[in-house]
Write an enzyme that holds these catalytic residues in place. Structure first.
Site, mmCIF file in Angstrom:
data_model
loop_
_atom_site.group_PDB
_atom_site.id
_atom_site.type_symbol
_atom_site.label_atom_id
_atom_site.label_comp_id
_atom_site.label_asym_id
_atom_site.label_seq_id
_atom_site.Cartn_x
_atom_site.Cartn_y
_atom_site.Cartn_z
ATOM 1 N N ARG A 243 0.858 -1.186 0.000
ATOM 2 C CA ARG A 243 0.000 0.000 0.000
ATOM 3 C C ARG A 243 0.893 1.234 0.000
ATOM 4 O O ARG A 243 1.892 1.285 0.742
ATOM 5 C CB ARG A 243 -0.897 0.028 1.240
ATOM 6 C CG ARG A 243 -2.111 -0.898 1.172
ATOM 7 C CD ARG A 243 -3.159 -0.442 0.157
ATOM 8 N NE ARG A 243 -4.328 -1.293 0.158
ATOM 9 C CZ ARG A 243 -4.489 -2.391 -0.602
ATOM 10 N NH1 ARG A 243 -3.538 -2.768 -1.440
ATOM 11 N NH2 ARG A 243 -5.605 -3.085 -0.538
ATOM 12 N N GLU A 272 -3.852 7.674 -5.214
ATOM 13 C CA GLU A 272 -4.115 6.972 -6.469
ATOM 14 C C GLU A 272 -5.387 7.543 -7.085
ATOM 15 O O GLU A 272 -6.367 7.737 -6.363
ATOM 16 C CB GLU A 272 -4.258 5.473 -6.209
ATOM 17 C CG GLU A 272 -2.973 4.869 -5.661
ATOM 18 C CD GLU A 272 -3.082 3.366 -5.342
ATOM 19 O OE1 GLU A 272 -4.137 2.757 -5.605
ATOM 20 O OE2 GLU A 272 -2.094 2.817 -4.833
ATOM 21 N N HIS A 291 -1.401 0.164 -9.737
ATOM 22 C CA HIS A 291 -2.046 -0.757 -8.788
ATOM 23 C C HIS A 291 -2.651 -1.969 -9.519
ATOM 24 O O HIS A 291 -3.865 -2.194 -9.450
ATOM 25 C CB HIS A 291 -3.108 -0.028 -7.950
ATOM 26 C CG HIS A 291 -3.361 -0.698 -6.629
ATOM 27 N ND1 HIS A 291 -3.688 -0.013 -5.499
ATOM 28 C CD2 HIS A 291 -3.338 -2.009 -6.270
ATOM 29 C CE1 HIS A 291 -3.863 -0.847 -4.491
ATOM 30 N NE2 HIS A 291 -3.661 -2.094 -4.943
HETATM 31 P P1 NAP Z 1 -0.815 -11.343 4.840
HETATM 32 O O1 NAP Z 1 -0.703 -12.786 4.493
HETATM 33 O O2 NAP Z 1 -1.680 -10.957 5.980
HETATM 34 O O3 NAP Z 1 0.672 -10.800 5.083
HETATM 35 C C1 NAP Z 1 0.986 -9.595 5.689
HETATM 36 C C2 NAP Z 1 2.171 -9.819 6.597
HETATM 37 O O4 NAP Z 1 2.616 -8.570 7.153
HETATM 38 C C3 NAP Z 1 1.856 -10.741 7.757
HETATM 39 O O5 NAP Z 1 2.853 -11.707 7.811
HETATM 40 C C4 NAP Z 1 1.850 -9.797 8.949
HETATM 41 O O6 NAP Z 1 2.013 -10.256 10.233
HETATM 42 C C5 NAP Z 1 2.890 -8.786 8.541
HETATM 43 N N1 NAP Z 1 2.721 -7.544 9.294
HETATM 44 C C6 NAP Z 1 1.563 -6.930 9.648
HETATM 45 N N2 NAP Z 1 1.828 -5.817 10.354
HETATM 46 C C7 NAP Z 1 3.161 -5.725 10.449
HETATM 47 C C8 NAP Z 1 4.042 -4.804 11.066
HETATM 48 N N3 NAP Z 1 3.582 -3.739 11.729
HETATM 49 N N4 NAP Z 1 5.376 -5.015 10.966
HETATM 50 C C9 NAP Z 1 5.851 -6.092 10.323
HETATM 51 N N5 NAP Z 1 5.068 -7.017 9.711
HETATM 52 C C10 NAP Z 1 3.740 -6.832 9.779
HETATM 53 O O7 NAP Z 1 -1.306 -10.509 3.606
HETATM 54 P P2 NAP Z 1 -0.998 -10.762 2.057
HETATM 55 O O8 NAP Z 1 -2.084 -11.547 1.461
HETATM 56 O O9 NAP Z 1 0.410 -11.215 1.916
HETATM 57 O O10 NAP Z 1 -1.161 -9.253 1.523
HETATM 58 C C11 NAP Z 1 -0.321 -8.243 1.992
HETATM 59 C C12 NAP Z 1 -0.771 -6.880 1.541
HETATM 60 O O11 NAP Z 1 -0.521 -6.722 0.156
HETATM 61 C C13 NAP Z 1 -2.283 -6.606 1.657
HETATM 62 O O12 NAP Z 1 -2.652 -6.198 2.950
HETATM 63 C C14 NAP Z 1 -2.512 -5.517 0.627
HETATM 64 O O13 NAP Z 1 -2.410 -4.257 1.235
HETATM 65 C C15 NAP Z 1 -1.368 -5.716 -0.353
HETATM 66 N N6 NAP Z 1 -1.859 -6.141 -1.678
HETATM 67 C C16 NAP Z 1 -1.604 -5.369 -2.755
HETATM 68 C C17 NAP Z 1 -2.031 -5.780 -4.011
HETATM 69 C C18 NAP Z 1 -1.761 -4.971 -5.240
HETATM 70 O O14 NAP Z 1 -2.576 -4.989 -6.145
HETATM 71 N N7 NAP Z 1 -0.645 -4.295 -5.328
HETATM 72 C C19 NAP Z 1 -2.763 -6.957 -4.150
HETATM 73 C C20 NAP Z 1 -2.992 -7.717 -3.020
HETATM 74 C C21 NAP Z 1 -2.538 -7.311 -1.783
HETATM 75 P P3 NAP Z 1 2.736 -11.555 10.878
HETATM 76 O O15 NAP Z 1 4.204 -11.344 10.721
HETATM 77 O O16 NAP Z 1 2.284 -11.554 12.281
HETATM 78 O O17 NAP Z 1 2.239 -12.733 10.121
HETATM 79 C C1 GLV Z 2 -5.309 -5.194 -3.710
HETATM 80 O O1 GLV Z 2 -4.596 -4.240 -3.564
HETATM 81 C C2 GLV Z 2 -5.749 -6.038 -2.649
HETATM 82 O O2 GLV Z 2 -5.560 -5.682 -1.473
HETATM 83 O O3 GLV Z 2 -6.332 -7.091 -2.955
#
Ligand code: NAP
Ligand code: GLV
Length: 340
Positions: A243, A272, A291
């Site tokens: 993000r 954005e 994005h």
């Molecule tokens: P996820 O599996 O929940 O992974 C996020 C990780 O970050 C977890 O391991 C989490 O905690 C860790 N975390 C949370 N807060 C933290 C902090 N303060 N300091 C350090 N680590 C922290 O989520 P995901 O499915 O991988 O997705 C991650 C993010 O990608 C989403 O939230 C979204 O914002 C973004 N995203 C972007 C796109 C795009 O189109 N560009 C698409 C999809 C998602 P733990 O270490 O406790 O496990």
């Molecule tokens: C996209 O940014 C998502 O969070 O799925």
């Protein structure tokens, strides 16, 4: 409830998804390419039992409090920082998301950015396309367009969740050393990928490629600011597909301008869409994407369908499979039949 519950979808998705929803809901779709303005969203929320939302829709406490019928907000995204989840829970509104199904798509896009920056792909394309190569008559030159190799370099993952882990797996295949910082240590990932856990400070100091995968929360807003960027190697690149607000844009522009880091690959921004006159667009060593992390046909179909499945389960009085605010169950049971 008399008749089907009313669902407002804030954007057009695949026809088959809407058809599935129509089996249980009286569906209204916002059919414009742009998101509904906040005032429209507010009005629609007041009249609706359910919302199908995107990350561009601001679902704040005002909207939730002023929507007495609203029972569920089904987000078609894994990130849900646009929704005031705490307020939703308080008001007995279920919030769901679409985790897992977009992990590969986002990890692949992350790698597209890493490679594009490291190998200067966009710059090279412009060089050929706009005739600079021809004009200079260099042909092959030993010093032309030098990028850097990834094998043997260090890939730093900030946020070792689903996407972070997949990016690390691909990094392993490139022969990179994997280090990470996350809220909690991941012994399984350390064992599987030989990944080393680091403090945020050491992650910043040691990474050649720093890739951000934390969600946007109070704790992660501007987690990467001037102090952090100054800790990075001048040869390192920063990749953000998480993000925009996780990185302080002003500090990033300063870092790029003054050479604290060697480049950046960005799919997300604090604002954005990004203004084409934004300072970030002036750097040759920055690759920008609008994005599109999850933008593959397969993934978008799965995301759209999963958001629908959450709504369908809820309509059947079941706890939706991807419920974000588990405590809401204590406030109100799932479904449209009962009140709190
Ligand atoms: P996820 O599996 O929940 O992974 C996020 C990780 O970050 C977890 O391991 C989490 O905690 C860790 N975390 C949370 N807060 C933290 C902090 N303060 N300091 C350090 N680590 C922290 O989520 P995901 O499915 O991988 O997705 C991650 C993010 O990608 C989403 O939230 C979204 O914002 C973004 N995203 C972007 C796109 C795009 O189109 N560009 C698409 C999809 C998602 P733990 O270490 O406790 O496990
Ligand atoms: C996209 O940014 C998502 O969070 O799925």
């Amino acid at each position: 409830m008399v008749g089907k519950p009313r669902l407002f979808m804030t954007r057009q998705v695949f026809d088959e998804v809407i058809k599935r929803l129509e089996s249980k809901y009286d569906v209204e779709v916002w059919d414009k390419y742009q998101p509904p303005p906040y005032e429209v969203l507010l009005k629609k929320a007041k009249e609706s039992d359910a919302l199908y939302t995107l990350l561009t829709d601001k679902i704040d406490c005002k909207l939730i409090s002023e929507a007495p019928r609203l029972r569920i907000v089904a987000q078609m995204a894994v990130g849900y920082d646009n929704i005031d989840v705490e307020c939703a829970t308080k008001h007995g509104v279920y919030v769901t998301n679409t985790p897992g199904v977009l992990t590969d798509a986002v990890a692949e896009l992350t790698w597209a950015l890493i490679l594009a920056v490291a190998k200067r792909i966009v710059e090279a394309d412009v060089f050929v396309r706009w005739g600079e190569w021809k004009r200079l008559q260099t042909g092959w030159h030993p010093m032309m367009m030098l990028g850097f190799e990834l094998k043997g370099k260090t890939l730093g993952i900030l946020g070792m969740g689903r996407i972070g882990k997949r990016v690390a797996e691909i990094g392993k295949a490139f022969g990179m050393r994997i280090i990470y910082h996350s809220r909690t240590r991941k012994p399984d990932v350390e064992k599987e990928l030989g990944a080393e856990y680091k403090s945020l400070e050491d992650l910043l100091k040691e990474s050649d490629v720093l890739s951000i995968h934390v969600p946007l929360t109070k704790e992660t807003r501007h987690l990467i600011g001037e102090r952090e960027l100054r800790m990075m190697k001048p040869t390192a690149i920063l990749i953000n597909t998480a993000r925009g607000p996780v990185v302080d844009t002003e500090a990033l522009v300063k870092a790029l301008r003054e050479g604290w880091i060697a480049g950046a690959g960005l799919d997300v921004f604090e604002e954005e869409p990004l203004d084409p006159n934004h300072p970030l667009t002036a750097f040759k060593n920055v690759v920008l994407a609008p994005h599109i992390g999850s933008a593959t046909k397969e993934t978008r179909m799965r995301m759209a369908m999963i958001a629908a499945e959450n709504l369908l389960a809820f309509a059947d009085g079941k706890i939706p499979p991807n419920l974000v605010n588990r405590d809401v169950v204590k406030v109100r049971p799932p479904g449209f039949g009962q009140s709190s």
